[in-house]
Design an enzyme around this catalytic site. Structure first.
Site, PDB file in Angstrom:
ATOM      1  N   HIS A  90      -7.318  -4.792   9.995  1.00  0.00           N
ATOM      2  CA  HIS A  90      -7.012  -4.521   8.580  1.00  0.00           C
ATOM      3  C   HIS A  90      -5.687  -5.160   8.169  1.00  0.00           C
ATOM      4  O   HIS A  90      -4.772  -5.310   8.973  1.00  0.00           O
ATOM      5  CB  HIS A  90      -7.044  -3.024   8.259  1.00  0.00           C
ATOM      6  CG  HIS A  90      -5.888  -2.199   8.736  1.00  0.00           C
ATOM      7  ND1 HIS A  90      -6.035  -1.117   9.570  1.00  0.00           N
ATOM      8  CD2 HIS A  90      -4.570  -2.273   8.472  1.00  0.00           C
ATOM      9  CE1 HIS A  90      -4.849  -0.567   9.787  1.00  0.00           C
ATOM     10  NE2 HIS A  90      -3.940  -1.260   9.146  1.00  0.00           N
ATOM     11  N   ASN A 133      -7.639  -3.003  14.222  1.00  0.00           N
ATOM     12  CA  ASN A 133      -9.040  -3.239  13.823  1.00  0.00           C
ATOM     13  C   ASN A 133      -9.171  -4.406  12.834  1.00  0.00           C
ATOM     14  O   ASN A 133     -10.220  -4.613  12.249  1.00  0.00           O
ATOM     15  CB  ASN A 133      -9.656  -1.967  13.223  1.00  0.00           C
ATOM     16  CG  ASN A 133      -8.978  -1.547  11.919  1.00  0.00           C
ATOM     17  OD1 ASN A 133      -8.051  -2.202  11.456  1.00  0.00           O
ATOM     18  ND2 ASN A 133      -9.452  -0.456  11.335  1.00  0.00           N
ATOM     19  N   ASP A 167       0.826  -1.207   0.000  1.00  0.00           N
ATOM     20  CA  ASP A 167       0.000   0.000   0.000  1.00  0.00           C
ATOM     21  C   ASP A 167       0.861   1.258   0.000  1.00  0.00           C
ATOM     22  O   ASP A 167       2.082   1.189   0.147  1.00  0.00           O
ATOM     23  CB  ASP A 167      -0.963  -0.014   1.200  1.00  0.00           C
ATOM     24  CG  ASP A 167      -0.276  -0.434   2.501  1.00  0.00           C
ATOM     25  OD1 ASP A 167       0.968  -0.401   2.552  1.00  0.00           O
ATOM     26  OD2 ASP A 167      -0.979  -0.785   3.457  1.00  0.00           O
ATOM     27  N   GLU A 173      -9.544  -1.661   5.078  1.00  0.00           N
ATOM     28  CA  GLU A 173     -10.225  -1.373   6.331  1.00  0.00           C
ATOM     29  C   GLU A 173     -11.489  -2.239   6.459  1.00  0.00           C
ATOM     30  O   GLU A 173     -11.960  -2.802   5.468  1.00  0.00           O
ATOM     31  CB  GLU A 173     -10.610   0.113   6.369  1.00  0.00           C
ATOM     32  CG  GLU A 173      -9.419   1.064   6.364  1.00  0.00           C
ATOM     33  CD  GLU A 173      -8.706   1.159   7.725  1.00  0.00           C
ATOM     34  OE1 GLU A 173      -8.691   0.157   8.475  1.00  0.00           O
ATOM     35  OE2 GLU A 173      -8.159   2.235   8.022  1.00  0.00           O
TER      36      GLU A 173
END
Ligand code: GLP
Length: 258
Positions: free
Chosen positions: A139, A137, A68, A144
């Site tokens: 990811h 979380n 990313d 996400e």
């Protein structure tokens, strides 16, 4: 999924590095390595760099694909992932900078750049081994919660939590970009092998949700349950919420165990 629980973060790095080194050696000198940013894989990269320095591993013909990149930072910004990977992977591991690929977040049309990146991964013959961390979380990459399980490289908006978590790398929260380009979950699944590392209690929920399910876009890491060859290497603190921890210790106490 193979889950290897290690006593300490240093053991996580050593164990994961040996899995990655084995995969790279069996893929051959022109292996394609998928690389992640974040703090989780740093010690693993240091282990690989030590093996390169000791002459045990030659990565000079290996190429890399980053997961990313932030959209909106000035090109060459110290915290752009291309720069982070140059400092933490390309240089210490002795890779050829020409073989290092990142999504082009500075392209006039990032969506076009995303499609080109997906094509470049395909044209390389595909990623032999993908190194992954995980967000608190759940990811992976910057996929996400609510990311499509079938997603490909594209632009995404970061959650407030991820921006807060990553603010430690910037002078202030305001400096953390809101957008990114990230490989999709289906892109990550295409890698022939995946190695996810996590350390510390802050990752315990994400690790348990990833490994023990359910499979859901709300926990993007859980897509690895669909992968044929995924290894999750965690320390005791990150393993704390795994219900089957004792089973994993018995079954996968060694990384080469079945
Ligand atoms: C970022 C990266 C992820 C990484 C995550 C966890 O959001 N895009 O690839 O896994 O951070 O970071 P850390 O390892 O620093 O906890």
């Amino acid at each position: 999924m193979k889950v290897v629980i290690c006593p300490t973060p240093a053991d996580v790095a050593r164990t994961a590095a040996s899995v990655v080194a084995l995969a790279v050696r069996s893929a051959g000198p022109e292996a394609v390595l998928g690389v992640a940013t974040g703090s989780s894989p740093l010690a693993l990269y240091e282990e690989l760099a030590a093996a390169v320095r000791a002459g045990e591993l030659d990565l000079s013909h290996v190429s890399t694909f980053a997961l990313d990149e932030y959209v909106g930072l000035p090109r060459g910004h110290r915290e752009s992932y291309a720069e982070v990977l140059r400092r933490t992977v390309t240089e210490p591991l002795g890779l050829d900078p020409a073989g290092m690929h990142s999504p082009d977040a500075w392209a006039p049309d990032p969506q076009v750049a995303a499609a080109a990146y997906e094509q470049a991964i395909h044209d390389s013959g595909g990623v032999d081994v993908q190194i992954l961390g995980i967000g608190a979380n759940g990811h992976i990459g910057f996929n996400e919660p609510s990311s499509s399980l079938g997603s490909r490289t594209r632009m995404k908006t970061l959650t407030a939590r991820t921006r807060r978590d990553n603010a430690r790398f910037f002078r202030s929260l305001n400096e953390v970009p809101h957008r990114c380009l990230t490989q999709g979950l289906a892109t990550i699944l295409d890698a022939r092998q995946a190695v996810l590392v996590a350390q510390g209690e802050a990752k315990a929920w994400a690790v348990a949700a990833t490994v023990e399910g359910p499979l859901t876009s709300m926990v993007p890491g859980s897509v690895l349950q669909l992968h044929e060859h995924a290894t999750v290497v965690v320390d005791e603190a990150a393993a704390r919420q795994l219900r089957l921890a004792d089973y994993y210790r018995e079954a996968y106490g060694r990384p080469d165990a079945a």
